[in-house]
Enzyme design. Structure first.
Site, PDB file in Angstrom:
ATOM      1  N   TYR A 186      -2.304  -1.171  10.052  1.00 21.58           N
ATOM      2  CA  TYR A 186      -1.826  -1.801   8.705  1.00 21.58           C
ATOM      3  C   TYR A 186      -0.551  -1.241   8.221  1.00 21.58           C
ATOM      4  O   TYR A 186      -0.180  -1.927   7.108  1.00 21.58           O
ATOM      5  CB  TYR A 186      -3.108  -0.720   8.225  1.00 21.58           C
ATOM      6  CG  TYR A 186      -3.326  -1.011   6.373  1.00 21.58           C
ATOM      7  CD1 TYR A 186      -4.167  -2.138   5.850  1.00 21.58           C
ATOM      8  CD2 TYR A 186      -2.795   0.557   5.756  1.00 21.58           C
ATOM      9  CE1 TYR A 186      -4.402  -2.734   4.477  1.00 21.58           C
ATOM     10  CE2 TYR A 186      -3.638   0.112   4.280  1.00 21.58           C
ATOM     11  CZ  TYR A 186      -3.579  -0.762   4.010  1.00 21.58           C
ATOM     12  OH  TYR A 186      -4.061  -1.125   2.452  1.00 21.58           O
ATOM     13  N   SER A 235       0.418  -1.062  -0.039  1.00 12.52           N
ATOM     14  CA  SER A 235      -0.477  -0.073   0.084  1.00 12.52           C
ATOM     15  C   SER A 235       1.204   1.254  -0.101  1.00 12.52           C
ATOM     16  O   SER A 235       1.917   0.893   0.772  1.00 12.52           O
ATOM     17  CB  SER A 235      -0.710   0.370   1.598  1.00 12.52           C
ATOM     18  OG  SER A 235      -1.395   1.267   1.273  1.00 12.52           O
TER      19      SER A 235
HETATM   20  N1  LIG Z   1      -9.126  -0.114  -1.497  1.00 12.15           N
HETATM   21  C1  LIG Z   1      -7.150   0.179  -1.061  1.00 12.15           C
HETATM   22  O1  LIG Z   1      -7.600   2.249  -0.912  1.00 12.15           O
HETATM   23  C2  LIG Z   1      -6.438  -0.325  -0.952  1.00 12.15           C
HETATM   24  C3  LIG Z   1      -5.310   1.114  -0.249  1.00 12.15           C
HETATM   25  C4  LIG Z   1      -4.115   0.427  -0.585  1.00 12.15           C
HETATM   26  C5  LIG Z   1      -3.791  -1.022  -0.891  1.00 12.15           C
HETATM   27  N2  LIG Z   1      -5.196  -1.742  -0.963  1.00 12.15           N
HETATM   28  C6  LIG Z   1      -5.020  -3.443  -1.073  1.00 12.15           C
HETATM   29  O2  LIG Z   1      -5.471  -3.717  -1.571  1.00 12.15           O
HETATM   30  C7  LIG Z   1      -6.083  -5.688  -1.504  1.00 12.15           C
HETATM   31  C8  LIG Z   1      -7.603  -5.421  -2.032  1.00 12.15           C
HETATM   32  O3  LIG Z   1      -8.027  -4.375  -0.969  1.00 12.15           O
HETATM   33  P1  LIG Z   1      -9.696  -4.012  -1.133  1.00 12.15           P
HETATM   34  O4  LIG Z   1      -9.382  -2.479  -0.955  1.00 12.15           O
HETATM   35  O5  LIG Z   1     -10.210  -4.619  -2.811  1.00 12.15           O
HETATM   36  O6  LIG Z   1     -10.610  -3.983  -0.448  1.00 12.15           O
HETATM   37  P2  LIG Z   1     -11.570  -4.646  -0.361  1.00 12.15           P
HETATM   38  O7  LIG Z   1     -12.078  -5.184   1.407  1.00 12.15           O
HETATM   39  O8  LIG Z   1     -13.143  -4.302  -1.067  1.00 12.15           O
HETATM   40  O9  LIG Z   1     -11.332  -6.924  -0.424  1.00 12.15           O
HETATM   41  C9  LIG Z   1     -10.532  -7.684  -0.917  1.00 12.15           C
HETATM   42  C10 LIG Z   1     -11.005  -8.704  -0.205  1.00 12.15           C
HETATM   43  O10 LIG Z   1     -10.176  -9.522   0.503  1.00 12.15           O
HETATM   44  C11 LIG Z   1     -11.501 -10.273   1.692  1.00 12.15           C
HETATM   45  N3  LIG Z   1     -10.865 -10.940   2.560  1.00 12.15           N
HETATM   46  C12 LIG Z   1     -10.654  -9.903   3.922  1.00 12.15           C
HETATM   47  N4  LIG Z   1      -9.859 -11.246   4.540  1.00 12.15           N
HETATM   48  C13 LIG Z   1      -9.778 -12.428   4.326  1.00 12.15           C
HETATM   49  C14 LIG Z   1      -8.650 -13.213   4.331  1.00 12.15           C
HETATM   50  N5  LIG Z   1      -9.021 -14.051   5.847  1.00 12.15           N
HETATM   51  N6  LIG Z   1      -9.239 -14.813   3.995  1.00 12.15           N
HETATM   52  C15 LIG Z   1      -9.583 -14.011   2.483  1.00 12.15           C
HETATM   53  N7  LIG Z   1      -9.425 -12.857   2.352  1.00 12.15           N
HETATM   54  C16 LIG Z   1     -10.240 -11.866   2.998  1.00 12.15           C
HETATM   55  C17 LIG Z   1     -12.550  -9.743   1.775  1.00 12.15           C
HETATM   56  O11 LIG Z   1     -13.308 -10.845   1.790  1.00 12.15           O
HETATM   57  C18 LIG Z   1     -12.396  -9.088   0.305  1.00 12.15           C
HETATM   58  O12 LIG Z   1     -13.452  -9.752  -0.498  1.00 12.15           O
HETATM   59  C19 LIG Z   1      -5.204  -5.523  -0.298  1.00 12.15           C
HETATM   60  O13 LIG Z   1      -4.517  -6.371   0.654  1.00 12.15           O
HETATM   61  C20 LIG Z   1      -5.674  -3.965   0.818  1.00 12.15           C
HETATM   62  O14 LIG Z   1      -4.360  -3.906   1.880  1.00 12.15           O
HETATM   63  C21 LIG Z   1      -6.660  -1.335  -1.026  1.00 12.15           C
END
Ligand SMILES: NC(=O)c1ccc[n+]([C@@H]2O[C@H](COP(=O)([O-])OP(=O)(O)OC[C@H]3O[C@@H](n4cnc5c(N)ncnc54)[C@H](O)[C@@H]3O)[C@@H](O)[C@H]2O)c1
Length: 270
Positions: free
Chosen positions: A155, A142
């Site tokens: 985080y 991230s």
């Molecule tokens: N959205 C943002 O702004 C952002 C920014 C930087 C990094 N990220 C990273 O991107 C990745 C995806 O996040 P997103 O934004 O799409 O979020 P999201 O919440 O839309 O999707 C995350 C998915 O992970 C699944 N999940 C949660 N815990 C889990 C577990 N223990 N085992 C398996 N699956 C699990 C959830 O059910 C969900 O479907 C994450 O690693 C997040 O940290 C997101």
């Protein structure tokens, strides 16, 4: 993205947000997908949508913190397709709260999912990836893996750990012959459900956190994020920054030295 046509690709956390958009984009170019998510319903929905545009994927309910299940999932994926050529360690969660107010259990849970989930996935799939002619590990860190931010210590800690793990893994893989390319991904704000699903420390208004994220932080769509990630992964880039906010964070942390926190404060408050 055509690079991924007919390649076997595993994606964790494929039930929502960036993971779902990675799956849809890869399905559209003809990748063979092994999709998983903690939520069986959510990953089934992604699977149905992928089947409408490409090959029918395999879908599995999988919690990335369950190491035995992750090992089984990797073995089952390799047995089903005969090979695995890419792994996207995408599953992740967010916690918002200060160090003082956040219980140990929230630190542990975020580390379990966001860091140990990546280690579990990588170690489970690595033997199969090393057997491939050319393979990829793509780990979601991230912009918060580049800079520390108030109220985000669990985080930040997990995402900095993913960054160190990923950079070290890349060098291991180079020493092992360079067939496995390793990409660290550093998105800024992406409009997904991550903030709505976040845990918060006592006293924090969860709905207000989600509203602020959606209105002021999440500037990139998950589909655009997926395109950037797939382009970088196909090229085997070491570091993929997603969004102008992530580019800015990267520049300022590298060039403003000790002043980077003050500079970023000014930029993001204006
Ligand atoms: N959205 C943002 O702004 C952002 C920014 C930087 C990094 N990220 C990273 O991107 C990745 C995806 O996040 P997103 O934004 O799409 O979020 P999201 O919440 O839309 O999707 C995350 C998915 O992970 C699944 N999940 C949660 N815990 C889990 C577990 N223990 N085992 C398996 N699956 C699990 C959830 O059910 C969900 O479907 C994450 O690693 C997040 O940290 C997101």
């Amino acid at each position: 993205m055509a690079y991924f046509a007919n390649r076997v690709v595993a994606i964790t956390g494929a039930g929502s947000g960036i993971g779902r958009e990675l799956a849809l984009a890869l399905a559209a170019v003809g990748a063979l997908l092994a999709l998983s998510d903690k939520s069986a319903d959510a990953v089934a929905e992604t699977g149905t949508r992928c089947a409408e545009v490409g090959h029918e994927p395999t879908v599995s309910a999988l919690d990335v913190t369950d190491r035995a299940a992750v090992l089984d999932h990797a073995a089952a994926t390799a047995a089903r397709y005969g090979r695995v050529e890419a792994l996207f360690n995408n599953a992740g969660i967010l916690h918002v709260g200060s160090v003082a107010d956040s219980p140990f259990s929230d630190f542990e849970h975020v580390m379990d999912v966001d860091f140990w989930g990546v280690v579990n996935g990588t170690k489970a799939f690595l033997p199969y990836l090393l057997d491939a002619e050319r393979a990829h590990v793509v780990n979601m860190s991230s912009a918060f893996g580049l800079v520390g931010v108030a109220q985000h210590a669990p985080y930040n800690a997990a995402k900095f750990a993913v960054r160190g793990f990923t950079d070290s893994l890349r060098q291991d893989m180079r020493a092992a012959g360079g067939k496995v390319r390793v990409t660290g991904v550093y998105p800024g704000g992406v409009l997904t459900s991550i903030a709505r699903s976040a845990s918060v420390a006592p006293g924090i208004d969860a709905a207000a956190v989600a509203r602020r994220f959606e209105a002021h932080v999440a500037r990139t769509s998950p589909a655009a994020a997926a395109r950037t990630i797939l382009r970088g992964a196909a090229r085997g880039e070491a570091k993929v920054l997603v969004g102008l906010d992530a580019l800015l964070v990267d520049l300022v942390t590298r060039f403003a030295g000790s002043y980077h926190e003050r500079v970023l404060d000014m930029v993001f408050r204006s």
